[in-house]
Design a protein around this motif. Sequence first.
Motif, mmCIF file in Angstrom:
data_model
loop_
_atom_site.group_PDB
_atom_site.id
_atom_site.type_symbol
_atom_site.label_atom_id
_atom_site.label_comp_id
_atom_site.label_asym_id
_atom_site.label_seq_id
_atom_site.Cartn_x
_atom_site.Cartn_y
_atom_site.Cartn_z
ATOM 1 N N GLY A 22 12.243 159.742 32.885
ATOM 2 C CA GLY A 22 12.664 158.951 31.728
ATOM 3 C C GLY A 22 13.928 158.153 31.983
ATOM 4 N N TYR A 23 14.894 158.766 32.665
ATOM 5 C CA TYR A 23 16.162 158.069 32.894
ATOM 6 C C TYR A 23 15.985 156.875 33.825
ATOM 7 C CZ TYR A 23 16.652 160.160 37.567
ATOM 8 O OH TYR A 23 16.469 160.520 38.871
ATOM 9 N N LEU A 24 14.916 156.883 34.644
ATOM 10 C CA LEU A 24 14.648 155.748 35.530
ATOM 11 C C LEU A 24 13.991 154.592 34.776
ATOM 12 C CD1 LEU A 24 13.264 157.626 38.678
ATOM 13 C CD2 LEU A 24 15.556 156.711 38.325
ATOM 14 N N LEU A 25 13.554 154.846 33.558
ATOM 15 C CA LEU A 25 12.903 153.818 32.732
ATOM 16 C C LEU A 25 13.862 153.176 31.737
ATOM 17 C CD1 LEU A 25 9.628 155.792 31.927
ATOM 18 C CD2 LEU A 25 9.862 153.934 33.569
ATOM 19 N N THR A 26 15.119 153.602 31.741
ATOM 20 C CA THR A 26 16.094 153.083 30.785
ATOM 21 C C THR A 26 16.118 151.552 30.813
ATOM 22 O OG1 THR A 26 17.468 155.051 31.053
ATOM 23 C CG2 THR A 26 18.529 153.089 30.123
ATOM 24 N N GLY A 27 16.093 150.970 29.636
ATOM 25 C CA GLY A 27 16.148 149.520 29.528
ATOM 26 C C GLY A 27 14.800 148.850 29.425
ATOM 27 N N LEU A 28 13.711 149.629 29.509
ATOM 28 C CA LEU A 28 12.376 149.035 29.509
ATOM 29 C C LEU A 28 12.054 148.344 28.182
ATOM 30 C CD1 LEU A 28 9.868 148.704 31.283
ATOM 31 C CD2 LEU A 28 8.973 150.818 30.277
ATOM 32 N N VAL A 29 12.371 149.005 27.058
ATOM 33 C CA VAL A 29 12.105 148.396 25.751
ATOM 34 C C VAL A 29 12.917 147.113 25.591
ATOM 35 C CG1 VAL A 29 12.299 148.691 23.247
ATOM 36 C CG2 VAL A 29 11.507 150.593 24.669
ATOM 37 N N LYS A 30 14.192 147.172 25.910
ATOM 38 C CA LYS A 30 15.057 145.997 25.801
ATOM 39 C C LYS A 30 14.550 144.863 26.681
ATOM 40 C CE LYS A 30 18.965 144.387 24.083
ATOM 41 N NZ LYS A 30 19.216 144.305 22.631
ATOM 42 N N SER A 31 14.090 145.217 27.870
ATOM 43 C CA SER A 31 13.584 144.221 28.803
ATOM 44 C C SER A 31 12.432 143.439 28.190
ATOM 45 C CB SER A 31 13.133 144.906 30.096
ATOM 46 O OG SER A 31 12.550 143.990 30.982
ATOM 47 N N PHE A 32 11.425 144.136 27.678
ATOM 48 C CA PHE A 32 10.267 143.450 27.095
ATOM 49 C C PHE A 32 10.646 142.710 25.817
ATOM 50 C CE2 PHE A 32 7.680 145.823 30.048
ATOM 51 C CZ PHE A 32 6.567 145.018 30.225
ATOM 52 N N ALA A 33 11.481 143.321 24.991
ATOM 53 C CA ALA A 33 11.852 142.685 23.718
ATOM 54 C C ALA A 33 12.597 141.379 23.943
ATOM 55 C CB ALA A 33 12.691 143.645 22.877
ATOM 56 N N VAL A 34 13.589 141.414 24.808
ATOM 57 C CA VAL A 34 14.420 140.220 25.041
ATOM 58 C C VAL A 34 13.633 139.133 25.754
ATOM 59 C CG1 VAL A 34 16.430 139.334 26.268
ATOM 60 C CG2 VAL A 34 16.595 141.488 25.012
ATOM 61 N N VAL A 35 12.944 139.501 26.835
ATOM 62 C CA VAL A 35 12.255 138.482 27.638
ATOM 63 C C VAL A 35 11.069 137.893 26.885
ATOM 64 C CG1 VAL A 35 11.086 138.026 29.819
ATOM 65 C CG2 VAL A 35 13.014 139.607 29.750
ATOM 66 N N CYS A 36 10.312 138.718 26.188
ATOM 67 C CA CYS A 36 9.113 138.230 25.491
ATOM 68 C C CYS A 36 9.439 137.424 24.237
ATOM 69 C CB CYS A 36 8.218 139.403 25.105
ATOM 70 S SG CYS A 36 7.432 140.227 26.492
ATOM 71 N N PHE A 37 10.492 137.816 23.505
ATOM 72 C CA PHE A 37 10.677 137.254 22.171
ATOM 73 C C PHE A 37 12.013 136.561 21.941
ATOM 74 C CE2 PHE A 37 7.974 141.098 21.822
ATOM 75 C CZ PHE A 37 6.778 140.463 21.525
ATOM 76 N N GLU A 38 12.948 136.718 22.855
ATOM 77 C CA GLU A 38 14.270 136.155 22.617
ATOM 78 C C GLU A 38 14.734 135.233 23.743
ATOM 79 O OE1 GLU A 38 16.940 139.408 21.836
ATOM 80 O OE2 GLU A 38 15.561 140.358 20.422
ATOM 81 N N THR A 39 13.851 134.934 24.683
ATOM 82 C CA THR A 39 14.190 134.038 25.787
ATOM 83 C C THR A 39 13.367 132.767 25.650
ATOM 84 O OG1 THR A 39 14.621 135.961 27.199
ATOM 85 C CG2 THR A 39 14.403 133.822 28.295
ATOM 86 N N ALA A 40 13.999 131.714 25.199
ATOM 87 C CA ALA A 40 13.295 130.467 24.867
ATOM 88 C C ALA A 40 12.541 129.894 26.051
ATOM 89 C CB ALA A 40 14.300 129.446 24.329
ATOM 90 N N ALA A 41 13.135 129.955 27.237
ATOM 91 C CA ALA A 41 12.482 129.370 28.410
ATOM 92 C C ALA A 41 11.169 130.081 28.728
ATOM 93 C CB ALA A 41 13.424 129.433 29.611
ATOM 94 N N ILE A 42 11.154 131.400 28.595
ATOM 95 C CA ILE A 42 9.930 132.166 28.857
ATOM 96 C C ILE A 42 8.880 131.841 27.809
ATOM 97 C CG2 ILE A 42 8.942 134.479 29.002
ATOM 98 C CD1 ILE A 42 10.694 133.809 31.381
ATOM 99 N N SER A 43 9.286 131.760 26.560
ATOM 100 C CA SER A 43 8.344 131.420 25.486
ATOM 101 C C SER A 43 7.735 130.042 25.704
ATOM 102 C CB SER A 43 9.059 131.470 24.131
ATOM 103 O OG SER A 43 9.537 132.769 23.851
ATOM 104 N N ALA A 44 8.555 129.098 26.156
ATOM 105 C CA ALA A 44 8.063 127.741 26.416
ATOM 106 C C ALA A 44 7.057 127.743 27.568
ATOM 107 C CB ALA A 44 9.235 126.824 26.739
ATOM 108 N N GLN A 45 7.356 128.493 28.612
ATOM 109 C CA GLN A 45 6.416 128.590 29.732
ATOM 110 C C GLN A 45 5.088 129.185 29.288
ATOM 111 O OE1 GLN A 45 9.332 130.604 32.551
ATOM 112 N NE2 GLN A 45 8.153 129.419 34.042
ATOM 113 N N HIS A 46 5.173 130.239 28.470
ATOM 114 C CA HIS A 46 3.951 130.882 27.986
ATOM 115 C C HIS A 46 3.133 129.918 27.140
ATOM 116 C CE1 HIS A 46 1.830 133.733 25.061
ATOM 117 N NE2 HIS A 46 1.206 133.850 26.211
ATOM 118 N N ALA A 47 3.790 129.181 26.255
ATOM 119 C CA ALA A 47 3.088 128.227 25.395
ATOM 120 C C ALA A 47 2.405 127.148 26.225
ATOM 121 C CB ALA A 47 4.072 127.607 24.410
#
Length: 482
Positions: free
Chosen positions: A225-250
Motif C-alpha cells: 500500500g505504501y508503494l501506491l501512495t499518490g495513485l488517487v491524486k495522480s489520476f484525479a489531477v491528470v485526468c480532470f485538472e490538467t487542461a493540456a491532457i484534456s485537450a489531447q484526449h478531446a
Amino acid sequence: GSTFFSASEQALQASINKKSVSERRSTHTMARTRVRSSWHDCRGTVLSHPYFIAILGMLMMTIGARRFVADVSYDAQLGSLAVEAVHIIFGQSMYDARYRLGLVVVWRMLSQGFIQSTAFIDAAIDDYDASKEDGRPRLLVKACQFFIWLGLLEYDGRSADNDGWSLRPVNYIVRLTLGSNWCIAVEHVLLLMINLVLSSATLWDLCYHVVLPHCFWGGYSIAIGYLLTGLVKSFAVVCFETAAISAQHALICTVARSNNVARLKGLMDGFVDSFSTAAQQFFTYDKPRFEAVEASMHEATAEQMKMNVDLVKVMRALDEPAYLCVETRLSITGVPSLKLMIKVTAADADFTGMRKVSKVGDYGFSQDVISSGMVLAIVAAHVYGLKGTLATPLPETMTLPRATTYVICAFVETDRFDRKLKVSTSLLGSIQVRMSLVSMSGDVLAVSYRPGEHHAIAALPENVLKLWEDDGVQVLDRPAFE
C-alpha cells in the motif's frame, strides 16, 4: 456489504434452478473484451506500463465526463468510486454468492480476492441476462448493474456481454493505435479500483471489514500500500485538472471519429508520453520495490511453514498432554484478539485420518479428522477472525474439507509446487495466528509465528501459560466445539 442482498433475494435465488452459462451463451455471441489468456487477472498489474496508465486514464476521463460533477473534488469522487467498487465486488455478501455458485476453490476460500475474476464477471452477466428474461432477482445481478452504470458493460436487448459506453470507444482507439493486445477489460478496471483503495489509508479504513489479509496475496496487496501512495491524486489531477491532457484526449476522440488512423497513432503516442509524465509527479511504479516486498513475504512464509512442521513433529512426540496456545491477529476493529488453550496429545498431530475419500482438490478426508486439535484451532480462528465471536454458527463456507485442506497446506512437509501454492493461502500458514505448544508445567516446547518485515507478529511470550491462566483464558471445550 452485509446488506447487499436482502433475505428474500437470497431465499428466492436458492429456489431458482440456474441455467448453465453455456446454455445461455448459446443464444448470443460473447462480445465483451476479454483479458489475454497469459494475463493473471488476480495479480496482473495495471500499473507497470505507461500504456496501461494512459489507457485507464482515458477510461476514467470518459467515465468522469458522465458520472462526476464539477463542484466536488475529483480525488474525492474517484476515491468514492473506488470504495463503492470494492464494497460491491469484494464484499462479504458477494463472496458468499460466489461461494454458492461454485466460483471459489476450496484452498482459496479464506481469500475474498479474485483469482477467478473472469469467471465471476461472466457469471454476473449470466445472472443479469437470466433476470432480464424471467424477471427474477439473482445473486450477482447488482454487480452487473454496477458494471453497466460505469459503462464497462452494456445490455443490447439479449445480453450484457458487450463493452459499454465508456469502454467501447477507448478500446476502439486502442485497437487502431496500440493494438488489440492493449485493450482493457472489466478485470483491469477492478484491479485499478482495488489499487486506488490500497493507496490511501483513508479509503482503506472505509473497507476494513471487506478486504482482509487472510491469505498470502491479500497480505501482499496490503503490504505494498505504501508503494501506491499518490495513485488517487495522480489520476484525479491528470485526468480532470490538467487542461493540456484534456485537450489531447478531446482531439484524439475527434480524430477517431474521422478514421484518420495515421494521425490518430501520432496523437496517441503523444498522449501516452504526456499522461505518464504528468502522472509521475504523484505516482511512479517502482517494480524492484514491489518485487522486493513479494520476495520478503515468500521468505517469511517459508520460515513460518518450517515452524509449523516442526511444531507438529514435537506434538507427535509428546509423552503426556500439553496445551496448544493459539492467538489470532487483530482483524476486526474494536474486537480483541482470540486466545485459545487447547489441551492436546500426540494424537492431535496424527493426520492419518486425512485419507482420500472424496474430490477435494487433491485431497479428501474422513470425518474423524475433526477431532484434531489443529483443525479445532483453524476453525475457531477462522470463525472469530471473520465474525468477532465464537457464539455463532459456523459460516457455511467453513466446511470440513476446507479445514482439513488448510491443515494439509500449513502443517504437512511437501516440496510439491501445487501444495506450496495452497500453503500461501492457508490460515495458519499465513499471517493471522501465532502459536506455542506448552507443557503442563509451562515450558514452551515449540512455537510458530509470523516473522519478517511485513505483517510480522512476535512469538507468544515464554510464560504464556501463566499469563493466560491469570488472564482468565478458557481452555476450549472440545466436545462442545466439535
